[in-house]
Structures are given as C-alpha cells and as structure tokens.
Design a protein around this motif. Sequence first.
Motif, PDB file in Angstrom:
ATOM      1  N   ILE A 164      41.195  39.969  23.752  1.00  0.00           N
ATOM      2  CA  ILE A 164      40.135  40.036  24.466  1.00  0.00           C
ATOM      3  C   ILE A 164      39.674  38.528  24.734  1.00  0.00           C
ATOM      4  O   ILE A 164      38.459  38.764  26.264  1.00  0.00           O
ATOM      5  CB  ILE A 164      38.857  40.120  23.762  1.00  0.00           C
ATOM      6  CG1 ILE A 164      38.555  41.914  23.410  1.00  0.00           C
ATOM      7  CG2 ILE A 164      37.670  40.111  24.486  1.00  0.00           C
ATOM      8  CD1 ILE A 164      37.425  42.353  22.408  1.00  0.00           C
ATOM      9  N   ALA A 165      40.196  37.235  23.921  1.00  0.00           N
ATOM     10  CA  ALA A 165      40.379  36.041  24.355  1.00  0.00           C
ATOM     11  C   ALA A 165      40.575  35.951  25.699  1.00  0.00           C
ATOM     12  O   ALA A 165      40.617  35.125  26.568  1.00  0.00           O
ATOM     13  CB  ALA A 165      40.436  35.503  23.799  1.00  0.00           C
ATOM     14  N   LEU A 166      42.005  36.399  25.822  1.00  0.00           N
ATOM     15  CA  LEU A 166      42.802  36.143  27.009  1.00  0.00           C
ATOM     16  C   LEU A 166      42.410  36.328  28.145  1.00  0.00           C
ATOM     17  O   LEU A 166      41.957  35.897  29.732  1.00  0.00           O
ATOM     18  CB  LEU A 166      44.513  36.432  26.751  1.00  0.00           C
ATOM     19  CG  LEU A 166      45.318  35.735  25.757  1.00  0.00           C
ATOM     20  CD1 LEU A 166      46.511  36.248  25.314  1.00  0.00           C
ATOM     21  CD2 LEU A 166      45.179  34.146  25.739  1.00  0.00           C
ATOM     22  N   ALA A 167      41.291  37.759  28.183  1.00  0.00           N
ATOM     23  CA  ALA A 167      41.070  38.610  29.575  1.00  0.00           C
ATOM     24  C   ALA A 167      40.104  37.028  29.901  1.00  0.00           C
ATOM     25  O   ALA A 167      39.266  38.201  31.225  1.00  0.00           O
ATOM     26  CB  ALA A 167      41.130  40.213  29.184  1.00  0.00           C
ATOM     27  N   HIS A 168      39.361  37.708  29.293  1.00  0.00           N
ATOM     28  CA  HIS A 168      38.057  36.117  29.289  1.00  0.00           C
ATOM     29  C   HIS A 168      38.631  34.385  29.545  1.00  0.00           C
ATOM     30  O   HIS A 168      37.556  33.628  30.028  1.00  0.00           O
ATOM     31  CB  HIS A 168      37.221  36.068  28.342  1.00  0.00           C
ATOM     32  CG  HIS A 168      36.733  37.549  28.931  1.00  0.00           C
ATOM     33  ND1 HIS A 168      35.790  37.728  29.625  1.00  0.00           N
ATOM     34  CD2 HIS A 168      36.445  38.780  27.804  1.00  0.00           C
ATOM     35  CE1 HIS A 168      35.536  38.926  29.144  1.00  0.00           C
ATOM     36  NE2 HIS A 168      35.839  39.440  28.060  1.00  0.00           N
ATOM     37  N   LYS A 169      39.829  34.731  29.867  1.00  0.00           N
ATOM     38  CA  LYS A 169      40.139  33.136  30.379  1.00  0.00           C
ATOM     39  C   LYS A 169      39.365  32.891  31.283  1.00  0.00           C
ATOM     40  O   LYS A 169      39.900  33.265  32.705  1.00  0.00           O
ATOM     41  CB  LYS A 169      42.103  33.241  30.134  1.00  0.00           C
ATOM     42  CG  LYS A 169      42.642  31.440  30.167  1.00  0.00           C
ATOM     43  CD  LYS A 169      44.014  31.485  30.226  1.00  0.00           C
ATOM     44  CE  LYS A 169      44.305  30.299  30.001  1.00  0.00           C
ATOM     45  NZ  LYS A 169      44.244  29.675  28.494  1.00  0.00           N
ATOM     46  N   GLY A 170      39.253  31.102  31.123  1.00  0.00           N
ATOM     47  CA  GLY A 170      38.902  30.484  32.765  1.00  0.00           C
ATOM     48  C   GLY A 170      37.374  31.108  32.411  1.00  0.00           C
ATOM     49  O   GLY A 170      36.384  30.165  33.777  1.00  0.00           O
TER      50      GLY A 170
END
Length: 337
Positions: free
Chosen positions: A33-39
């Motif tokens: 989830i954290a990586l999916a919302h990167k940026g």
Amino acid sequence: MKSIFPLILLISVLCQGQRGDFSKIDFGKADSIALAHKGEGLRNLPILIHRLTASLETDVEKFRAIYTWVATNIENDYHAYLRTIKKRKKHADDRAAFLEWNESFTPKVFEKLVEQRKTACSGYAFLVREMAKIAGLNCKIIDGYGRTPTLILDEESIPNHAWNAIELDGKWYLVDATWSAGRVMFDEGEPRFEHDYFDGYFLADPALFIKNHYPLENKWTLLPNPPTFNQFLQGPIVYKEAFASNIVPVQPDEMFLETTKSRPIEFILETPKDINNENIILTLNNGNSDRSVHPVSTYEKRQLRLKHVFDKTGKYDVHIQLNDTIVATYVVKVKRK
C-alpha cells in the motif's frame, strides 16, 4: 562549558517491546500500500493517512504503512542537517532552552518538508509523529545522539539526531525512519542522497538500538538498566547490518581493548539463532593489511561466543563479519606480555 544533557538520570521504565512481538504479522500488504501511493503529496495528510491505513486491520500494520511511506518518499537533506546542528549548538548547555527551541523549530522544518519533500532527521521524526497521530496512534519524537562509524562523538558533543517511539498494544517500540530511508553519499565533496530502504530500524530491539542511539531522557532507552552516556560513547561501533539479523554485541562492552600475545580474547554476541561457523569471520586490520580468520565459536542460550588468539603484537581494528558484512568493530592492542 560541558553539555548537561548526558547527566539526565533515569526517571521511569516504560513497557518495551521489539519486532519479534509481531512475528505472526505479514507486513507485505502494508508495504504494498505504501509503495502504491509513492509520490503523493503532503498537503492533505488526513487523506494520505486514510489511503495508507483504511484497509489495514491492526495498529502495527497501519504504522508500518506510514513508516514505509515516509522512509521511501522523503529525501535526507544533508545541508538541512548541518543547519540544524548549527542551531542546536546555541542551546547546548541549557536543556530547557533546547527543548523549547526544538518544539518551535520542528513545525518550521515541516513547512519546508511539504514544499521540498526533503528534510533532516527532525523532519522525519516530526512527520512520522504527525501521521501516526492522525491514524490514532501514540507516537513521540525522541531527541538524542546518533553514533555512526564516521561520526565521532565525545562528552562535549551536542544532540545530533532524532527518532521516534511508538506505542502499540500497550508497549513502546523504537524506530528510526531517517536511517531507514537511505544514505548520504559524497561526490567530489558534494552530498547526494541515495534512497535505499532498510527496515532494520523498524521496531528494533532496545538492547541493540542503544548501541547507536542515546536519548536525552533515559526512559526512552526502554531499558531497565541503561548505560551511562560515557558507556555509550566507549562501546563498539555497531553497523546497520547488525539490525538486519538482530545481532547484539554484548561483550566486551568497550571498543578499545588490550590483550597479550597468545592470550585468547572473546567476543560475545546475542543472536536469535545459531549461526553457521563458516559465515562468521574476524577481519584484522593492522593499518597495513587485512587478514581474515575464522574464530573458535560456540553457541548456547542465544549467545554466540567467538574466541581468537593473536599471534603477533600490534594494534588491530577487529571487524566482526557475518555473511561478508560487518556487524561490529573493536580496536585491540596486542602487547607482548
């Protein structure tokens, strides 16, 4: 004038935990989830927190998603670190003034963080706390001293680092998002941040964390019998690789040692499991050359004992290596007798 910070006495002991308490939790979903919302931006933290945590059931998973997001999205700004250290020096001898300044300073750091997406350790700690609070978690900023292989501290040093303590299921845990985020490299003298996420500082064992983190308030060591500041300074150098395997150097508790030729010297490491002897070596550097040796090792009751006999006099940097990575360094002076 000598800094008064290291003289702070133990006031209370908090209920402490470590990552092993959540051995049955799979952090894969939180990390994904954290990586999916990167940026994503920081201007509306409640929306970001909702996106990171809404589908997660446990508090530790929610905090993991927050921690991973911060450590993989924020750049460590070395110039900001230098400016922060310079300002801290103005309050080096007055703890009350330091804490008052720090409370007013971190929100200003956060304003720049929102704009630039880079900060020093104070900004990382402030962001982690604010995001955790929005998620309904109790999180503290811990100010103190960070000790690295390239950063030499002494009794006159001022506080140079900040990290967090997080309360989960009634216990307190220690984390350092700054050191998890990556490392600062120098190209022809110019600092350059290199993202390299490392989760060894997430819910770290307090007995290991104290090897390179010393808080201004002793209670935030989360240890019943914390070392003094001077003992902290005199301890061996401990590298992040020790955190990857949760290896705690127990003895000797001082970095600089003396022994005599042909007399065994012993290093004791606390480890969660036995380690293959072939994977443990000592690299001995006498200033001119390196020599790798396999120490005599025994394992009992979570303690790995390494014995070595020096056959030549001299002064040696002794690097304890596991799987070709250094976990701790001592300096041994070998005399004839």
